[in-house]
Design a protein around this motif. Structure first.
Motif, short mmCIF file in Angstrom:
data_model
loop_
_atom_site.label_atom_id
_atom_site.label_comp_id
_atom_site.label_asym_id
_atom_site.label_seq_id
_atom_site.Cartn_x
_atom_site.Cartn_y
_atom_site.Cartn_z
N SER A 126 2.35 -23.04 29.78
CA SER A 126 0.96 -22.64 30.01
C SER A 126 0.17 -22.93 28.75
O SER A 126 0.60 -22.59 27.64
CB SER A 126 0.88 -21.15 30.35
OG SER A 126 1.59 -20.87 31.53
N VAL A 127 -0.99 -23.56 28.91
CA VAL A 127 -1.90 -23.86 27.80
C VAL A 127 -3.18 -23.07 28.05
O VAL A 127 -3.79 -23.19 29.12
CB VAL A 127 -2.20 -25.37 27.70
CG1 VAL A 127 -3.13 -25.64 26.53
CG2 VAL A 127 -0.91 -26.15 27.56
N LEU A 152 -6.32 -21.46 32.54
CA LEU A 152 -5.03 -21.95 32.05
C LEU A 152 -4.77 -23.35 32.60
O LEU A 152 -5.22 -23.69 33.70
CB LEU A 152 -3.88 -21.05 32.53
CG LEU A 152 -3.76 -19.64 31.96
CD1 LEU A 152 -2.67 -18.89 32.71
CD2 LEU A 152 -3.45 -19.68 30.47
N ILE A 153 -4.03 -24.14 31.82
CA ILE A 153 -3.35 -25.31 32.36
C ILE A 153 -1.91 -24.86 32.57
O ILE A 153 -1.20 -24.55 31.60
CB ILE A 153 -3.41 -26.52 31.42
CG1 ILE A 153 -4.86 -26.98 31.25
CG2 ILE A 153 -2.55 -27.65 31.96
CD1 ILE A 153 -5.00 -28.14 30.29
N ALA A 154 -1.48 -24.75 33.81
CA ALA A 154 -0.15 -24.25 34.14
C ALA A 154 0.72 -25.42 34.59
O ALA A 154 0.33 -26.19 35.48
CB ALA A 154 -0.24 -23.20 35.24
N CYS A 155 1.90 -25.55 33.96
CA CYS A 155 2.82 -26.65 34.24
C CYS A 155 4.13 -26.08 34.80
O CYS A 155 4.66 -25.11 34.26
CB CYS A 155 3.12 -27.44 32.97
SG CYS A 155 1.64 -27.97 32.06
N GLY A 172 -5.30 -28.52 24.64
CA GLY A 172 -5.95 -27.31 25.15
C GLY A 172 -7.16 -26.92 24.34
O GLY A 172 -8.20 -26.51 24.90
N VAL A 173 -7.07 -27.05 23.01
CA VAL A 173 -8.22 -26.74 22.15
C VAL A 173 -9.37 -27.70 22.45
O VAL A 173 -10.53 -27.30 22.62
CB VAL A 173 -7.82 -26.82 20.66
CG1 VAL A 173 -9.05 -26.66 19.77
CG2 VAL A 173 -6.79 -25.75 20.34
N ALA A 174 -9.03 -29.01 22.54
CA ALA A 174 -10.07 -30.01 22.80
C ALA A 174 -10.72 -29.78 24.16
O ALA A 174 -11.95 -29.88 24.31
CB ALA A 174 -9.47 -31.41 22.72
N LEU A 175 -9.88 -29.48 25.17
CA LEU A 175 -10.44 -29.24 26.50
C LEU A 175 -11.32 -28.00 26.50
O LEU A 175 -12.39 -28.00 27.12
CB LEU A 175 -9.31 -29.09 27.52
CG LEU A 175 -9.74 -28.78 28.96
CD1 LEU A 175 -10.68 -29.86 29.49
CD2 LEU A 175 -8.53 -28.63 29.87
N GLU A 177 -4.60 -15.22 24.84
CA GLU A 177 -5.75 -15.35 23.94
C GLU A 177 -5.31 -15.53 22.49
O GLU A 177 -6.06 -16.07 21.68
CB GLU A 177 -6.66 -14.13 24.08
CG GLU A 177 -7.37 -14.07 25.42
CD GLU A 177 -8.17 -12.79 25.62
OE1 GLU A 177 -8.89 -12.69 26.63
OE2 GLU A 177 -8.07 -11.89 24.76
N ARG A 178 -4.11 -15.06 22.14
CA ARG A 178 -3.62 -15.20 20.76
C ARG A 178 -2.85 -16.49 20.57
O ARG A 178 -2.79 -17.03 19.46
CB ARG A 178 -2.72 -14.01 20.41
CG ARG A 178 -3.43 -12.67 20.42
CD ARG A 178 -2.51 -11.57 19.96
NE ARG A 178 -2.08 -11.76 18.57
CZ ARG A 178 -1.19 -10.99 17.97
NH1 ARG A 178 -0.63 -9.98 18.62
NH2 ARG A 178 -0.85 -11.22 16.71
N ASN A 179 -2.19 -16.98 21.62
CA ASN A 179 -1.37 -18.20 21.53
C ASN A 179 -1.90 -19.24 22.50
O ASN A 179 -2.06 -18.97 23.68
CB ASN A 179 0.08 -17.89 21.89
CG ASN A 179 0.69 -16.85 20.98
OD1 ASN A 179 0.90 -17.08 19.82
ND2 ASN A 179 0.98 -15.67 21.54
N TRP A 180 -2.13 -20.43 21.97
CA TRP A 180 -2.67 -21.48 22.82
C TRP A 180 -1.65 -21.98 23.83
O TRP A 180 -2.01 -22.54 24.86
CB TRP A 180 -3.15 -22.65 21.96
CG TRP A 180 -4.46 -22.41 21.29
CD1 TRP A 180 -4.66 -21.96 20.01
CD2 TRP A 180 -5.77 -22.59 21.84
NE1 TRP A 180 -6.01 -21.86 19.75
CE2 TRP A 180 -6.71 -22.24 20.85
CE3 TRP A 180 -6.24 -23.01 23.09
CZ2 TRP A 180 -8.08 -22.30 21.05
CZ3 TRP A 180 -7.61 -23.08 23.30
CH2 TRP A 180 -8.52 -22.72 22.29
#
Length: 728
Positions: free
Chosen positions: A272-273, A284-287, A307-310, A219-222
């Motif tokens: 992770s985004v 999350l977007i997990a890669c 990630g912000v836009a999504l 939550e603190r880091n995108w």
């Protein structure tokens, strides 16, 4: 124990550990301070300065930066005053995130990330990326964002996102992972994987895979990048207790627990985004990569921006869906409120406000249920009703209220609508959901070839489990619409209360005026009426021998009409007094009351040979004894007046399941005139018997003063039955 971590999580993990039988403390993972692990990934270096002097470095800083012996030296020696000033300005911008700028150190280009922590200026250095990459890279990101904006559903947006992120980063697997709740498990709702890789789409992963402290950091880091799970870690020197807080670090080393997790699922590098909703972790977007992958800051910045836009796009899609649902609910509320009458006029209409399987309404002690679920009224008696303006809800009723564990209803939403427990309750059935888990959720720890925990994971070890005892969760829209309905009901109730208060004031004034008029008229008219009657009597006495027959008949008519007028005025006077009489309710033994009334009505009944059938001994009516006596007298006298001309004549008094009654077998009333018979001075058979026509009107007023109702119906075999209710 970390106070911010819920106790139930410790208990659940300890239980899981006991089930597995492994000598491994999974709660240690939950407690681990992953933001203070005392090291960074070794492909970069860290320098932290306090008051311009370097106080902490990573042990590889001298080798990476080409400056040995940095501890205790001015930071300007490393970067120069201009670059230090620029980096300090970025750190002072207080954006709540890190900032990045390219720097030069001894002729070499680095990408520097800057933030403040524990009172120090923290700088992280990574090998610089060529500036020429940016224009082409920007074009790719711009096109990816445009494709993302075309998605019209949450799943479609996530599907577009994983495709674009994989194209930008080159990872072998990119998935979109949505959490069921803030502390709950997550489901893979979209993926893009390399050819030949096993599919994860639709799999659920236990909540233990991402412990609470990791979720807070997300939550603190995108964005969070792990370049190589076998990285040796560059420790921070000098060692400190506690170590430097690296919550905002891009190079922060990785928890051994998480490294085991990645190795166990065959992952060498990851990213992770965060996907946030209202500042909380939504997904999350997990890669995952099968080879080391060091992403440069430009790629990371693009993924972070993506990630912000999504997150914003997903929020807009959810807001669109919620707005549509709210508009549908508001339409249903508006229909309910149209021509608002006795509540609830249409309890079935409440199901249109919130999607449900049934509705229960309690108003003034009356319970109305809609739906085919059993024992809805009984359910209502065991539910808590919150204070006005709040709602109470549960989607796991058997867990929240154990005494209702066996009830088919598993979800309730309770809205208070007044006092004394008045409420509306929407209910939902159990929803049995079959889930495909990447591992047994009851045993999150198992032994494996690469470590002691979280093995295996993936579609090759699918574990099928059903969720029982729960309903479909109540959404934020459901709760908001319940509150909105409550406000609408409150507003209408207040408006009705104001109208009712005004009507009551006007009615009280009218009643006072009518009572005063009736009382004054009765008294003021009786005096001249007595004069007329007396004068007619005197004339008749004085000229008894000298009057012709026509004059005698006229004087007799005057006397008869004066007597009739006196009876009417007496009835009017008594009628007006009823409205001002205080009630003294008490149990009245009906048989004794009839005996008392017969002292007045008995002679009239005897004249017409009417037989009285007394009620059963012990029959009781709760009423004012004096006023109830008037009811009996008037009804018994009416039975005498309108007795049948021949045959057996009877009048019975009693109480049955419906009401108190007086039943005669007289000449009866035409059905269409029965209601008129209760109007003041209204006589249906003026030729049949003398009287004022006020008897039944007085009966109605007495009964209504008791809060009851009175009506007439045909007796079996002919005649009239007058029924009255006397609520206790």
């Amino acid at each position: 124990m970390d106070d911010r971590v819920p106790g139930w999580l410790y208990e659940r993990e300890a239980a899981a550990e006991r089930e597995v039988g492994a000598a491994f403390d999974l709660t240690a993972c939950v407690r681990e301070p992953i933001h203070r692990l005392g090291g960074v990934q070794s492909y970069g270096a860290l320098v932290a300065a306090r008051d311009g002097v370097i106080a902490v470095v990573s042990e590889n800083a001298g080798a990476v930066l080409g400056f040995p012996g940095l501890l205790g030296t001015p930071v300007e020696r490393l970067l120069g005053s201009a670059q230090v000033a620029a980096l300090t300005g970025l750190a002072e911008a207080d954006t709540g995130q890190t900032a990045m700028m390219p720097v030069e150190i001894a002729g070499r280009r680095f990408d520097a990330t800057v933030f403040r922590s524990d009172g120090m200026l923290v700088l992280e250095f990574e090998p610089g990326s060529p500036a020429a990459e940016f224009p082409a890279f920007y074009s790719l990101v711009r096109q990816a964002l445009m494709r993302l904006q075309q998605a019209t559903t949450v799943v479609a947006a996530c599907r577009a996102a994983v495709t674009e992120v994989r194209a930008l980063t080159g990872y072998d697997r990119v998935v979109a992972y949505r959490f069921e709740s803030l502390e709950g498990p997550g489901e893979v709702i979209a993926e893009d994987v390399a050819e030949g890789a096993e599919p994860w789409l639709g799999l659920w992963f236990p909540a233990t895979d991402i412990p609470p402290q990791a979720r807070r950091l997300y939550e603190r880091n995108w964005i969070r990048v792990i370049a190589d799970v076998d990285d040796p870690t560059a420790r921070l020197v000098p060692p400190a207790d506690p170590p430097l807080d690296l919550s905002m670090s891009v190079l922060r080393t990785v928890s051994p627990f998480h490294l085991e997790y990645l190795r166990n699922i065959g992952v060498t590098s990851s990213m992770s985004v965060s996907l946030l909703s209202g500042g909380r972790l939504w997904g999350l977007i997990a890669c995952h990569g099968t080879t080391p992958n060091t992403l440069n800051p430009q790629v990371r910045a693009a993924c972070e921006f993506f990630g912000v836009a999504l997150s914003l796009h997903l929020a807009a899609l959810r807001e669109r869906d919620e707005t549509a649902a709210r508009e549908q609910s508001r339409t249903a509320i508006a229909r309910l409120m149209e021509g608002f009458g006795p509540w609830p006029a249409d309890p079935a209409g409440l199901a249109g406000v919130i999607d449900c399987d049934g509705v229960v309404v309690r108003i003034a002690g009356t319970v109305v249920a809609h739906g085919d679920l059993p024992d809805l009224p009984g359910l209502l008696e065991r539910l808590p009703v919150p204070a006005a303006g709040a709602v109470w809800h549960s989607d796991r009723l058997g867990e929240d209220l154990p005494d209702l564990a066996g009830h088919p209803v598993k979800g309730v939403l309770v809205l208070p609508t007044g006092v004394d427990g008045d409420c509306v309750v929407w209910v939902r059935r159990e929803r049995t959901v079959s889930r495909r888990w990447a591992t047994d959720p009851a045993e999150p720890v198992s032994l494996g070839p690469h470590g002691r925990r979280l093995t295996p994971r993936g579609s090759t070890a699918v574990f099928l489990a059903s969720t029982r005892g729960r309903c479909r969760p109540w959404s934020a829209t459901d709760l908001a619409m319940a509150v909105e309905l409550g406000r609408a009901l409150t507003g209408i109730a207040l408006a009705h209360a104001r109208q009712l208060s005004a009507l009551n004031v006007e009615l009280s004034r009218s009643n006072v005026d009518l009572d005063s008029f009736a009382h004054a008229a009765a008294h003021d008219l009786k005096e001249p009426l007595r004069g007329i009657a007396n004068t007619a009597t005197f004339i008749a006495e004085d000229a008894a021998d000298g009057m012709d027959s026509v004059t005698v008949r006229r004087l007799e008519s005057i006397q008869r009409l004066a007597t009739r007028m006196d009876e009417l005025l007496n009835a009017l006077l008594y009628y007006s007094r009823i409205g001002r009489t205080d009630l003294h309710r008490q149990p009245v033994e009906l048989r004794a009351a009839v005996a008392g009334a017969l002292e007045v009505a008995g002679p009239r009944l005897g004249e017409h040979d009417v037989e009285v059938v007394l009620p059963e001994p012990g029959t009781v009516v709760v009423a004012d004894p004096v006023l109830f006596d008037q009811v009996l007298v008037n009804l018994l006298v009416n039975a005498a007046k309108y007795a049948r001309p021949e045959g057996r004549r009877t009048v019975a008094v009693g109480v049955d399941e419906a009401s108190f009654f007086v039943r005669d077998n007289g000449i009866g009333m035409p059905p269409h005139l029965r209601e008129q018979a209760f109007q003041l001075f209204r006589r249906l058979h003026p030729a049949a018997a003398p009287g004022s026509g006020a008897g039944l009107a007085i009966v109605r007023r007495i009964v209504e003063r008791h809060g009851g109702q009175v009506w007439a119906e045909e007796s079996p075999g002919g005649g009239t039955t007058v029924r009255a209710t006397f609520p206790q």
